[in-house]
Design an enzyme around this catalytic site. Structure first.
Site, PDB file in Angstrom:
ATOM      1  N   ASP A  48       0.849  -1.198   0.000  1.00 17.20           N
ATOM      2  CA  ASP A  48       0.000   0.000   0.000  1.00 17.20           C
ATOM      3  C   ASP A  48       0.882   1.245   0.000  1.00 17.20           C
ATOM      4  O   ASP A  48       1.579   1.521   0.974  1.00 17.20           O
ATOM      5  CB  ASP A  48      -0.899  -0.003   1.246  1.00 17.20           C
ATOM      6  CG  ASP A  48      -1.855   1.181   1.250  1.00 17.20           C
ATOM      7  OD1 ASP A  48      -2.978   1.030   0.741  1.00 17.20           O
ATOM      8  OD2 ASP A  48      -1.466   2.256   1.747  1.00 17.20           O
ATOM      9  N   TYR A  53       3.253   9.901  -0.717  1.00 13.52           N
ATOM     10  CA  TYR A  53       4.344   9.353   0.098  1.00 13.52           C
ATOM     11  C   TYR A  53       5.700   9.590  -0.552  1.00 13.52           C
ATOM     12  O   TYR A  53       6.733   9.479   0.099  1.00 13.52           O
ATOM     13  CB  TYR A  53       4.167   7.844   0.353  1.00 13.52           C
ATOM     14  CG  TYR A  53       2.893   7.429   1.065  1.00 13.52           C
ATOM     15  CD1 TYR A  53       2.059   8.365   1.674  1.00 13.52           C
ATOM     16  CD2 TYR A  53       2.512   6.091   1.127  1.00 13.52           C
ATOM     17  CE1 TYR A  53       0.889   7.981   2.305  1.00 13.52           C
ATOM     18  CE2 TYR A  53       1.347   5.702   1.769  1.00 13.52           C
ATOM     19  CZ  TYR A  53       0.527   6.649   2.346  1.00 13.52           C
ATOM     20  OH  TYR A  53      -0.630   6.247   2.969  1.00 13.52           O
ATOM     21  N   LYS A  78      -2.625   5.913  -4.471  1.00 12.94           N
ATOM     22  CA  LYS A  78      -3.732   6.833  -4.159  1.00 12.94           C
ATOM     23  C   LYS A  78      -3.564   8.172  -4.870  1.00 12.94           C
ATOM     24  O   LYS A  78      -2.445   8.673  -5.018  1.00 12.94           O
ATOM     25  CB  LYS A  78      -3.802   7.065  -2.645  1.00 12.94           C
ATOM     26  CG  LYS A  78      -3.731   5.785  -1.824  1.00 12.94           C
ATOM     27  CD  LYS A  78      -3.926   6.015  -0.337  1.00 12.94           C
ATOM     28  CE  LYS A  78      -3.606   4.759   0.460  1.00 12.94           C
ATOM     29  NZ  LYS A  78      -2.173   4.629   0.826  1.00 12.94           N
ATOM     30  N   HIS A 111      -7.569   9.640  -2.008  1.00 15.08           N
ATOM     31  CA  HIS A 111      -6.885   9.573  -0.714  1.00 15.08           C
ATOM     32  C   HIS A 111      -7.711  10.181   0.436  1.00 15.08           C
ATOM     33  O   HIS A 111      -7.771   9.625   1.520  1.00 15.08           O
ATOM     34  CB  HIS A 111      -5.520  10.263  -0.837  1.00 15.08           C
ATOM     35  CG  HIS A 111      -4.492   9.789   0.132  1.00 15.08           C
ATOM     36  ND1 HIS A 111      -3.153   9.693  -0.168  1.00 15.08           N
ATOM     37  CD2 HIS A 111      -4.601   9.381   1.415  1.00 15.08           C
ATOM     38  CE1 HIS A 111      -2.483   9.248   0.888  1.00 15.08           C
ATOM     39  NE2 HIS A 111      -3.344   9.062   1.871  1.00 15.08           N
TER      40      HIS A 111
HETATM   41  P1  NAD Z   1       0.917   1.669  11.851  1.00  9.66           P
HETATM   42  O1  NAD Z   1      -0.242   1.637  12.755  1.00  9.66           O
HETATM   43  O2  NAD Z   1       1.178   0.551  10.910  1.00  9.66           O
HETATM   44  O3  NAD Z   1       2.144   1.928  12.786  1.00  9.66           O
HETATM   45  C1  NAD Z   1       3.442   1.981  12.339  1.00  9.66           C
HETATM   46  C2  NAD Z   1       4.318   2.130  13.586  1.00  9.66           C
HETATM   47  O4  NAD Z   1       4.248   0.936  14.360  1.00  9.66           O
HETATM   48  C3  NAD Z   1       5.777   2.333  13.225  1.00  9.66           C
HETATM   49  O5  NAD Z   1       6.269   3.347  14.083  1.00  9.66           O
HETATM   50  C4  NAD Z   1       6.428   1.018  13.546  1.00  9.66           C
HETATM   51  O6  NAD Z   1       7.724   1.161  14.034  1.00  9.66           O
HETATM   52  C5  NAD Z   1       5.536   0.450  14.632  1.00  9.66           C
HETATM   53  N1  NAD Z   1       5.522  -1.035  14.545  1.00  9.66           N
HETATM   54  C6  NAD Z   1       5.260  -1.765  13.443  1.00  9.66           C
HETATM   55  N2  NAD Z   1       5.347  -3.078  13.729  1.00  9.66           N
HETATM   56  C7  NAD Z   1       5.660  -3.174  15.043  1.00  9.66           C
HETATM   57  C8  NAD Z   1       5.885  -4.263  15.903  1.00  9.66           C
HETATM   58  N3  NAD Z   1       5.788  -5.533  15.478  1.00  9.66           N
HETATM   59  N4  NAD Z   1       6.190  -4.008  17.208  1.00  9.66           N
HETATM   60  C9  NAD Z   1       6.274  -2.740  17.643  1.00  9.66           C
HETATM   61  N5  NAD Z   1       6.075  -1.665  16.870  1.00  9.66           N
HETATM   62  C10 NAD Z   1       5.782  -1.874  15.569  1.00  9.66           C
HETATM   63  O7  NAD Z   1       0.823   3.058  11.040  1.00  9.66           O
HETATM   64  P2  NAD Z   1       0.848   3.524   9.535  1.00  9.66           P
HETATM   65  O8  NAD Z   1       2.135   3.212   8.880  1.00  9.66           O
HETATM   66  O9  NAD Z   1       0.440   4.934   9.538  1.00  9.66           O
HETATM   67  O10 NAD Z   1      -0.318   2.672   8.848  1.00  9.66           O
HETATM   68  C11 NAD Z   1      -0.100   1.564   7.999  1.00  9.66           C
HETATM   69  C12 NAD Z   1      -0.266   1.937   6.549  1.00  9.66           C
HETATM   70  O11 NAD Z   1      -1.556   2.520   6.321  1.00  9.66           O
HETATM   71  C13 NAD Z   1       0.681   3.027   6.068  1.00  9.66           C
HETATM   72  O12 NAD Z   1       2.002   2.598   5.942  1.00  9.66           O
HETATM   73  C14 NAD Z   1       0.004   3.428   4.798  1.00  9.66           C
HETATM   74  O13 NAD Z   1       0.233   2.476   3.776  1.00  9.66           O
HETATM   75  C15 NAD Z   1      -1.466   3.431   5.226  1.00  9.66           C
HETATM   76  N6  NAD Z   1      -1.936   4.761   5.638  1.00  9.66           N
HETATM   77  C16 NAD Z   1      -2.954   5.337   4.927  1.00  9.66           C
HETATM   78  C17 NAD Z   1      -3.441   6.583   5.279  1.00  9.66           C
HETATM   79  C18 NAD Z   1      -4.570   7.184   4.507  1.00  9.66           C
HETATM   80  O14 NAD Z   1      -4.887   8.362   4.722  1.00  9.66           O
HETATM   81  N7  NAD Z   1      -5.198   6.457   3.620  1.00  9.66           N
HETATM   82  C19 NAD Z   1      -2.899   7.275   6.367  1.00  9.66           C
HETATM   83  C20 NAD Z   1      -1.865   6.669   7.083  1.00  9.66           C
HETATM   84  C21 NAD Z   1      -1.397   5.409   6.721  1.00  9.66           C
END
Ligand code: NAD
Length: 279
Positions: A48, A53, A78, A111
């Site tokens: 994704d 990004y 997106k 988005h």
């Molecule tokens: P997330 O909830 O996946 O959190 C990521 C954080 O969690 C990072 O800091 C990482 O170090 C930590 N983490 C990951 N695995 C871990 C583990 N096993 N143990 C401990 N900590 C851990 O947040 P995100 O990246 O914002 O969301 C996931 C995806 O969603 C994004 O990468 C993106 O592709 C998508 N996204 C979309 C939108 C949107 O507006 N559509 C907005 C934000 C994110």
């Protein structure tokens, strides 16, 4: 690479999507090729990304170098807010495809609704055409509230395949999940781990389930999403954590454990409210 079989869902247009993927929000463009290559080696087949990004080139390089057949991958990108419209959306899609080095993506999303711009219905009509033109297999939306989904339903001919929402135990989005279930819109969870912005992993229902199953709290939360039929793509720069987040099929949460995690819902956002977002 693990031999995990990731469950799939069938979208309302018949396309099959792996329920667990890998997200690249805030993955540094310089490191994206390495990080996505790691994710593909771990076994992820669903990536994704988004134009905003700034890392579609790295995603595309990793895909190209992986040698994985295109039909084994599910790639989402997106349309950014400033590109909403007709020709601007067509141009944005073409630029994303060029950066990704792909002829088509599997899923293209609006988005954010940015209802104040009043261009999301035009953008959606353009997305319908992009699908007809074969540039994306499925089309969907992100950060759409009920009002936005209802307007699309009233004014256009197709139902989004997905709505990608901020969704984690403290923001369980029950109303939009119910609407999605009723209308055939799959729900994708962004920020599935709460982006590390609140102490989710220390909260008793999560920590207790992790201890009971001998897994990490993050694995419990990913499993909670999957149990609820959500599509989820946690992000991590660390290969160890991306492997951990992928290794979630060796245990099951009990109904009581799921219900306990469900009690954490308090409608708490860690990101912007789509009605207020102005970026
Ligand atoms: P997330 O909830 O996946 O959190 C990521 C954080 O969690 C990072 O800091 C990482 O170090 C930590 N983490 C990951 N695995 C871990 C583990 N096993 N143990 C401990 N900590 C851990 O947040 P995100 O990246 O914002 O969301 C996931 C995806 O969603 C994004 O990468 C993106 O592709 C998508 N996204 C979309 C939108 C949107 O507006 N559509 C907005 C934000 C994110």
């Amino acid at each position: 690479m693990t031999t995990t079989t990731v469950p799939t869902l069938t979208l309302n247009d018949g396309q099959i999507i792996p329920q667990l993927g890998f997200g690249v929000f805030k993955v540094n463009p310089e490191q994206t090729e390495r990080i996505v290559s790691d994710a593909l080696e771990v076994g992820y087949r669903h990536i994704d990304t988004a134009a905003i990004y700034g890392n579609e080139v790295g995603v595309g390089n990793a895909i190209a170098k992986s040698g994985i057949p295109r039909d084994e991958l599910f790639i989402t990108t997106k349309l950014w807010n400033s590109d909403q419209g007709t020709q601007s959306a067509i141009d944005a899609m073409d630029l994303s495809l060029e950066k990704l080095q792909l002829e088509s993506v599997n899923l293209y999303l609006i988005h954010w609704p940015r209802a104040d711009l009043d261009r999301y219905v035009d953008s959606w009509t353009t997305m319908e055409q992009l699908k007809v033109d074969g540039k994306t297999t499925s089309i969907g939306v992100s950060n759409f509230h009920l009002s936005h989904l209802e307007r699309l339903a009233a004014e256009t001919g197709t139902v989004p395949a997905v709505d990608q929402l901020e969704l984690h135990p403290a923001l369980a989005q029950k109303q939009l999940r119910a609407y999605g279930a009723e209308h055939g819109i799959a729900i994708e969870a962004w920020g599935p781990l709460g982006q590390g912005k609140y102490p989710l992993f220390e909260m008793a229902p999560v920590a207790d389930a992790a201890a009971a199953h001998g897994v990490s709290p993050a694995q419990v939360v990913v499993r909670w999403h999957l149990h609820h039929g959500l599509i989820v793509f946690p992000k991590s720069n660390s290969r160890e954590r991306m492997a951990q987040n992928y290794d979630v099929f060796g245990f099951e949460l009990s109904a009581d454990e799921l219900a306990a995690i469900d009690t954490l819902d308090q409608g708490m956002r860690v990101g912007a409210d789509p009605d207020e977002a102005r970026f």
